[in-house]
Design an enzyme around this catalytic site. Structure first.
Site, mmCIF file in Angstrom:
data_model
loop_
_atom_site.group_PDB
_atom_site.id
_atom_site.type_symbol
_atom_site.label_atom_id
_atom_site.label_comp_id
_atom_site.label_asym_id
_atom_site.label_seq_id
_atom_site.Cartn_x
_atom_site.Cartn_y
_atom_site.Cartn_z
ATOM 1 N N LYS A 79 17.228 -5.728 -92.331
ATOM 2 C CA LYS A 79 15.887 -6.013 -91.821
ATOM 3 C C LYS A 79 15.825 -7.312 -91.016
ATOM 4 O O LYS A 79 14.864 -7.539 -90.279
ATOM 5 C CB LYS A 79 14.861 -6.057 -92.956
ATOM 6 C CG LYS A 79 15.019 -7.199 -93.926
ATOM 7 C CD LYS A 79 13.959 -7.131 -95.027
ATOM 8 C CE LYS A 79 14.115 -8.259 -96.041
ATOM 9 N NZ LYS A 79 13.995 -9.596 -95.450
ATOM 10 N N ASP A 80 16.850 -8.175 -91.135
ATOM 11 C CA ASP A 80 16.880 -9.427 -90.379
ATOM 12 C C ASP A 80 17.512 -9.265 -89.008
ATOM 13 O O ASP A 80 17.501 -10.204 -88.202
ATOM 14 C CB ASP A 80 17.663 -10.503 -91.147
ATOM 15 C CG ASP A 80 16.938 -10.995 -92.388
ATOM 16 O OD1 ASP A 80 15.700 -10.839 -92.448
ATOM 17 O OD2 ASP A 80 17.610 -11.528 -93.293
ATOM 18 N N ARG A 128 4.065 -8.899 -91.186
ATOM 19 C CA ARG A 128 3.731 -7.503 -91.516
ATOM 20 C C ARG A 128 2.987 -7.425 -92.833
ATOM 21 O O ARG A 128 1.967 -6.725 -92.952
ATOM 22 C CB ARG A 128 5.018 -6.661 -91.588
ATOM 23 C CG ARG A 128 4.806 -5.233 -92.118
ATOM 24 C CD ARG A 128 6.123 -4.505 -92.316
ATOM 25 N NE ARG A 128 6.998 -5.158 -93.279
ATOM 26 C CZ ARG A 128 6.927 -4.966 -94.593
ATOM 27 N NH1 ARG A 128 6.016 -4.153 -95.116
ATOM 28 N NH2 ARG A 128 7.765 -5.587 -95.402
ATOM 29 N N ARG A 146 8.535 -19.880 -97.462
ATOM 30 C CA ARG A 146 9.836 -19.520 -96.899
ATOM 31 C C ARG A 146 10.953 -20.100 -97.747
ATOM 32 O O ARG A 146 10.737 -20.872 -98.655
ATOM 33 C CB ARG A 146 9.942 -20.025 -95.451
ATOM 34 C CG ARG A 146 9.068 -19.243 -94.476
ATOM 35 C CD ARG A 146 9.524 -19.455 -93.047
ATOM 36 N NE ARG A 146 10.952 -19.243 -92.926
ATOM 37 C CZ ARG A 146 11.763 -20.068 -92.254
ATOM 38 N NH1 ARG A 146 11.283 -21.154 -91.661
ATOM 39 N NH2 ARG A 146 13.055 -19.807 -92.188
ATOM 40 N N ARG A 152 11.710 -19.778 -103.270
ATOM 41 C CA ARG A 152 10.352 -19.223 -103.284
ATOM 42 C C ARG A 152 9.817 -19.150 -104.716
ATOM 43 O O ARG A 152 8.640 -19.448 -104.957
ATOM 44 C CB ARG A 152 10.358 -17.826 -102.650
ATOM 45 C CG ARG A 152 10.724 -17.833 -101.184
ATOM 46 C CD ARG A 152 10.597 -16.450 -100.579
ATOM 47 N NE ARG A 152 11.257 -16.373 -99.288
ATOM 48 C CZ ARG A 152 10.990 -15.486 -98.360
ATOM 49 N NH1 ARG A 152 10.047 -14.582 -98.572
ATOM 50 N NH2 ARG A 152 11.629 -15.477 -97.222
ATOM 51 N N CYS A 241 10.974 -10.510 -86.255
ATOM 52 C CA CYS A 241 10.399 -10.890 -87.543
ATOM 53 C C CYS A 241 8.933 -11.288 -87.440
ATOM 54 O O CYS A 241 8.207 -11.256 -88.429
ATOM 55 C CB CYS A 241 11.195 -12.056 -88.146
ATOM 56 S SG CYS A 241 12.917 -11.666 -88.502
#
Length: 311
Positions: A79-80, A128, A146, A152, A241
Site C-alpha cells: 500500500k506504500d 482516506r 504518524r 503510534r 498516500c
C-alpha cells in the site's frame, strides 16, 4: 549463488516483512541478508505525508540503493508503493494477502464508534480514513498520528487519542490482536490499494536467474491479479498516500471483481463503482474502473483535492 541483499525500512513491522521474505527465499534454497535503510517518511514525523510529497516518501531511498546495486531487492508494504514506479524499477512479487480490513485499536474496551452521543478521538495519518469517517461517522474527531506502530501506540497511551485507526495486517503481524476493538466494514472502509500484501521491488538490471528464483519463492498468483487490477486503477488516478482513493479486487474462479472509488476531503461526496472481467485482463479492468469513477464526478473531486493539498 551469493546471498540476496534485502533492503528495508527499520521499523519492527518493516523488519518483520523483510524477514518474512527472507524465510520465503530460504524455503527455495536462497540465502539472504537484511540491509536497513532510512527513508524520508521515517525521518520526518512532524509533517503530514501530503505536505512532504507523497510520491516515493517511503521508497525513494531504497530505490537509490537498488539502482546503485547495494541491495538486490527492496521490501515494502504494497500500500506504500506509488502507482507508477520510476523508470528502471519493477515490482517482481506480491506475497499472499493478509486480511485487508481497517481496524480500531485501543487499550480501552469501551470504544463504540457508531454511538454519536459518545465523544471519540481517533489517531490516523490516512486521508482516506479521515475522509471516510467524515462521510459515515461525522461525529468522530481525528488527530494526525504518524510514526511506526509502536510509536503510534505510545502516543495513544500518552493521551493524544482514544484509539488508533489502522490496517489489520500491521496490527496482526505485530501481535496486537488483543487490542483490536472493531474490524471495520469493507463496504464503508474499502481499503487502500495493495493493503495487506508485501511488495518485492527490484531494478530491471537484477540478474535474471536470481529474479526468477525470487518470484518463484515470493509471488502469490491470486494476489498478483488482485493488486494488478487495483494498481492499474490507482495509476490512472495518479493516486498517492495523500489522495483518498480506494479499491479492492477479489478473484472468483477465472474472473476479477473490482470495486473502488474516491471520497472528497470533507466527506460530503463518495463515488464508488464496480467492474468485473477475466483475471488475465486485470490491468484493463483497473482502467475501466478509473474511467467510470472519473466520469461520475471523480475528476472534479480529484482536482479539488489536489488544489487543496497544494495550499
Amino acid at each position: 549463488m551469493r546471498a540476496v541483499r534485502i533492503g528495508t525500512r527499520g521499523s519492527k513491522l518493516a523488519l518483520y516483512q523483510a524477514y518474512h521474505i527472507a524465510d520465503l527465499l530460504k524455503n527455495t534454497g536462497l540465502e539472504s541478508e537484511i540491509v536497513i535503510i532510512d527513508t524520508k517518511g521515517d525521518q520526518i514525523l512532524d509533517v503530514s505525508i501530503a505536505k512532504i510529497g507523497s510520491k516515493g516518501v517511503f521508497t525513494e531511498e531504497l530505490e537509490d540503493q537498488l539502482s546503485s546495486g547495494k541491495i538486490d531487492i527492496a521490501v515494502h508494504s504494497a500500500k506504500d508503493m506509488q502507482s507508477s514506479l520510476p523508470e528502471g524499477f519493477e515490482i517482481i512479487a506480491f506475497t499472499e494477502r493478509e486480511k485487508v480490513n481497517d481496524i480500531i485499536l485501543s487499550h480501552s474496551a469501551d470504544i463504540d464508534y457508531k454511538d454519536s452521543s459518545k465523544p471519540l478521538l481517533l489517531g490516523t495519518s490516512s486521508t482516506r480514513r479521515v475522509a471516510t469517517l467524515k462521510h459515515y461517522y461525522p461525529h468522530i474527531k481525528t488527530v494526525e498520528v504518524r510514526g511506526n506502530l509502536q510509536t503510534r501506540i505510545a502516543k495513544m497511551e500518552s493521551g493524544v487519542c482514544d484509539a488508533l485507526l489502522l490496517a489489520y495486517a500491521g496490527a496482526h503481524r505485530m501481535e496486537y490482536d488483543h487490542l483490536i476493538r472493531h474490524e471495520l466494514s469493507l463496504d464503508e472502509f474499502t481499503p487502500a490499494v495493495g493493503q495487506g500484501s508485501i511488495a518485492v521491488e527490484a531494478a530491471n538490471t537484477l540478474d535474471k536467474e536470481i529474479r526468477e528464483k525470487i518470484i518463484l519463492a515470493c509471488h502469490h498468483e491470486e494476489t498478483g491479479y488482485r493488486l494488478n487490477a487495483e494498481r492499474s486503477y490507482l495509476r490512472v488516478l495518479e493516486g498517492g498516500c495523500s489522495i483518498p482513493v480506494f479499491a479492492l479486487a477479489e478473484v472468483e474462479g477465472e474472473d476479477v471483481q473490482l470495486k473502488g472509488g474516491i471520497v472528497s476531503l470533507d466527506g460530503q461526496e463518495r463515488i464508488i463503482h464496480h467492474v468485473s472481467g477475466p483475471k488475465k485482463e486485470a490491468d484493463r479492468l483497473g482502467i475501466e474502473l478509473a474511467d467510470a469513477v472519473l466520469n461520475s464526478g471523480g475528476d472534479r473531486i480529484l482536482r479539488e483535492i489536489k488544489a487543496e493539498i497544494k495550499k
